[in-house]
Motif scaffolding. Structure first.
Motif, PDB file in Angstrom:
ATOM      1  N   UNK A   8     -28.689   5.553  37.004  1.00 24.63           N
ATOM      2  CA  UNK A   8     -29.240   5.352  35.668  1.00 24.63           C
ATOM      3  C   UNK A   8     -29.088   3.918  35.217  1.00 24.63           C
ATOM      4  N   UNK A   9     -27.896   3.360  35.403  1.00 21.72           N
ATOM      5  CA  UNK A   9     -27.658   1.984  34.986  1.00 21.72           C
ATOM      6  C   UNK A   9     -28.489   1.005  35.797  1.00 21.72           C
ATOM      7  N   UNK A  10     -28.580   1.260  37.093  1.00 21.15           N
ATOM      8  CA  UNK A  10     -29.371   0.370  37.944  1.00 21.15           C
ATOM      9  C   UNK A  10     -30.829   0.383  37.506  1.00 21.15           C
ATOM     10  N   UNK A  11     -31.335   1.589  37.246  1.00 22.86           N
ATOM     11  CA  UNK A  11     -32.728   1.695  36.802  1.00 22.86           C
ATOM     12  C   UNK A  11     -32.896   0.972  35.467  1.00 22.86           C
ATOM     13  N   UNK A  12     -31.943   1.159  34.582  1.00 18.28           N
ATOM     14  CA  UNK A  12     -31.979   0.491  33.278  1.00 18.28           C
ATOM     15  C   UNK A  12     -32.123  -1.020  33.444  1.00 18.28           C
ATOM     16  N   UNK A  13     -31.237  -1.602  34.248  1.00 13.59           N
ATOM     17  CA  UNK A  13     -31.288  -3.055  34.448  1.00 13.59           C
ATOM     18  C   UNK A  13     -32.596  -3.473  35.114  1.00 13.59           C
ATOM     19  N   UNK A  14     -33.022  -2.657  36.045  1.00 11.12           N
ATOM     20  CA  UNK A  14     -34.227  -2.990  36.790  1.00 11.12           C
ATOM     21  C   UNK A  14     -35.446  -3.025  35.869  1.00 11.12           C
ATOM     22  N   UNK A  15     -35.611  -1.979  35.076  1.00  7.93           N
ATOM     23  CA  UNK A  15     -36.769  -1.938  34.184  1.00  7.93           C
ATOM     24  C   UNK A  15     -36.680  -3.077  33.171  1.00  7.93           C
ATOM     25  N   UNK A  16     -35.478  -3.319  32.663  1.00  6.31           N
ATOM     26  CA  UNK A  16     -35.318  -4.421  31.709  1.00  6.31           C
ATOM     27  C   UNK A  16     -35.780  -5.740  32.316  1.00  6.31           C
ATOM     28  N   UNK A  17     -35.332  -5.978  33.544  1.00  2.56           N
ATOM     29  CA  UNK A  17     -35.767  -7.187  34.237  1.00  2.56           C
ATOM     30  C   UNK A  17     -37.287  -7.244  34.324  1.00  2.56           C
ATOM     31  N   UNK A  18     -37.851  -6.104  34.692  1.00  2.00           N
ATOM     32  CA  UNK A  18     -39.292  -6.065  34.907  1.00  2.00           C
ATOM     33  C   UNK A  18     -40.058  -6.268  33.605  1.00  2.00           C
ATOM     34  N   UNK A  19     -39.452  -5.877  32.496  1.00  2.00           N
ATOM     35  CA  UNK A  19     -40.107  -6.138  31.212  1.00  2.00           C
ATOM     36  C   UNK A  19     -39.964  -7.612  30.860  1.00  2.00           C
ATOM     37  N   UNK A  20     -38.718  -8.116  30.964  1.00  2.00           N
ATOM     38  CA  UNK A  20     -38.469  -9.505  30.578  1.00  2.00           C
ATOM     39  C   UNK A  20     -39.235 -10.476  31.478  1.00  2.00           C
ATOM     40  N   UNK A  21     -39.425 -10.084  32.728  1.00  2.29           N
ATOM     41  CA  UNK A  21     -40.115 -10.989  33.644  1.00  2.29           C
ATOM     42  C   UNK A  21     -41.623 -10.891  33.503  1.00  2.29           C
ATOM     43  N   UNK A  22     -42.080  -9.897  32.767  1.00  2.00           N
ATOM     44  CA  UNK A  22     -43.511  -9.782  32.557  1.00  2.00           C
ATOM     45  C   UNK A  22     -44.216  -8.871  33.534  1.00  2.00           C
ATOM     46  N   UNK A  23     -43.460  -8.248  34.436  1.00  2.00           N
ATOM     47  CA  UNK A  23     -44.121  -7.336  35.384  1.00  2.00           C
ATOM     48  C   UNK A  23     -44.817  -6.214  34.629  1.00  2.00           C
ATOM     49  N   UNK A  24     -44.121  -5.698  33.621  1.00  2.00           N
ATOM     50  CA  UNK A  24     -44.753  -4.723  32.736  1.00  2.00           C
ATOM     51  C   UNK A  24     -45.213  -5.455  31.479  1.00  2.00           C
ATOM     52  N   UNK A  25     -46.478  -5.402  31.202  1.00  2.00           N
ATOM     53  CA  UNK A  25     -47.013  -6.128  30.059  1.00  2.00           C
ATOM     54  C   UNK A  25     -46.893  -5.351  28.776  1.00  2.00           C
ATOM     55  N   UNK A  26     -47.186  -6.027  27.695  1.00  2.85           N
ATOM     56  CA  UNK A  26     -47.132  -5.443  26.364  1.00  2.85           C
ATOM     57  C   UNK A  26     -47.982  -4.176  26.287  1.00  2.85           C
ATOM     58  N   UNK A  27     -47.424  -3.156  25.630  1.00  2.00           N
ATOM     59  CA  UNK A  27     -48.121  -1.890  25.389  1.00  2.00           C
ATOM     60  C   UNK A  27     -48.365  -1.065  26.647  1.00  2.00           C
TER      61      UNK A  27
END
Lengths: 215, 215
Positions: A8-27
């Motif tokens: 769970x924690x690993x996934x949390x950090x991973x998704x956060x990274x992917x949001x902050x890095x722009x892999x997942x875009x707004x909305x």
DNA sequence: AAGTGTATAATTGTATACAAAAATACACGT
DNA sequence: ACGTGTATTTTTGTATACAATTATACACTT
């Protein structure tokens, strides 16, 4: 990387990274199954992560509908720096008042290492030491609450910092500012510590704005 | 109460209340099954809630071991008020700069209602209006980030506020301070707005300390 | 009695199953 | 062609099952 933490924690950090890095875009909609498949885990850890990310403000969850990436702008990062400016000031003030000898010693050590890296021109390794200096300062404030909020913000803008600090000139300046803050704390000069920490963050803002807001 | 939210969210709010109210004491272990049985839900929503509470700093999770209540002291609440003092100041400053006419109007309306309640001596109903005034102010800052962090803290000390604000004298003072802050914002006097909001929070701290820290 | 090792139980971590809600596809009538 | 109602599929919400880890109990040795 720390590998013995929960999925769970690993996934949390991973998704956060992917949001902050722009892999997942707004909305963008984050589907539990899709992410789970990508990371090779079931939906359960993904759900936990998404719920946490909502609390951090990186994701909005509409019940029974889905999780959506909350975009964050350069303006948001600017705001965070302004908020941090105030809070780092308060932090330095409290550190000046209540830092223990051990905490001071730890700060001195980080300072010395930073000087060494600057001398040798190892600017890349200064990012990590900059991290450590601030984290140690948070601890020295003696306030659990202040430490908690500053840690959060610190990590939030970590990506931005990784891009701005390696500018060698700023990196040397930053190091010098750390030295002055530390001196004020050592002298237990609360006002001076606050002003300097405040200014340190404001300078960081300028550096950020120069690179990203073209002001 | 809003009843159409997910179980996970309900459990989250419930446990948070139970921690803030002191039902769960410092270092107490929160077992997923026990809590789930008490609330009549399975472990899944409880787990989600605990993971969120960890992010809020109310709970520490030791992997594979358990979730433990992080105690918070009167000193912690004091710290939060000091932090809020700075941030409410910044918020008022930004509101003075960027509040839209609609947001100003909403503030005026809350102000008017508050005056009415004060005149009638309905001090109990002022708590809710005090909430609304501050929440509206956060929105008027025009900063998603600032609004987010202030909302958090605001709720954090809600319990403390519920106990301190009903002191009628403080309640009247507080209302008066709101009026001055609003006036400064209306006049777009950023400096004045910041100073007043700052002072408003400092007065609240004093009121809190008088009741809980006996200073 | 104190300490140690092992079996047992309790608890957390993760995956899966099933229920509920929402999104989609599509036939139907106008 | 356009909207509408319905069946189907997809997705989320919750509970449960099973695995891994940790805590507990207790016999055994010294």
């Amino acid at each position: 990387m720390d590998d013995n933490q929960s999925l769970g924690q690993r996934v949390f950090h991973r998704i956060r990274e992917d949001i902050l890095s722009g892999k997942y875009g707004k909305d963008e909609e984050l589907k539990e199954k899709t992410i789970g498949d990508e990371l090779g885990v079931s939906r359960t850890p993904v759900r936990e992560a998404l719920r946490q990310l909502e609390l951090e403000g990186l994701v909005t969850i509409i019940p029974n509908k889905g999780a959506y990436v909350v975009g964050f702008s350069a303006q948001d990062i600017h705001d965070i720096y302004e908020i941090r400016s105030l809070l780092e000031g308060l932090c330095a003030r409290w550190a000046a008042k209540r830092a223990t000898p051990e905490q001071l010693e730890a700060l001195e050590e980080i300072m010395m290492l930073s000087d060494f890296k600057v001398q040798r021109g190892h600017f890349d390794q200064l990012v990590e030491l900059d991290n450590k200096f601030h984290q140690q300062l948070y601890e020295a404030s003696g306030s659990k609450v202040l430490e908690h909020v500053l840690r959060n913000y610190h990590h939030y803008v970590e990506r931005a910092r990784k891009m701005t600090l390696p500018v060698p000139k700023r990196s040397v300046e930053s190091n010098e500012e750390h030295r002055q803050i530390l001196a004020a704390i050592r002298d237990k000069d609360e006002d001076q510590a606050e002003v300097l920490a405040n200014r340190h963050m404001m300078n960081t803002i300028q550096n950020f704005d120069r690179l990203y807001l073209r002001k």
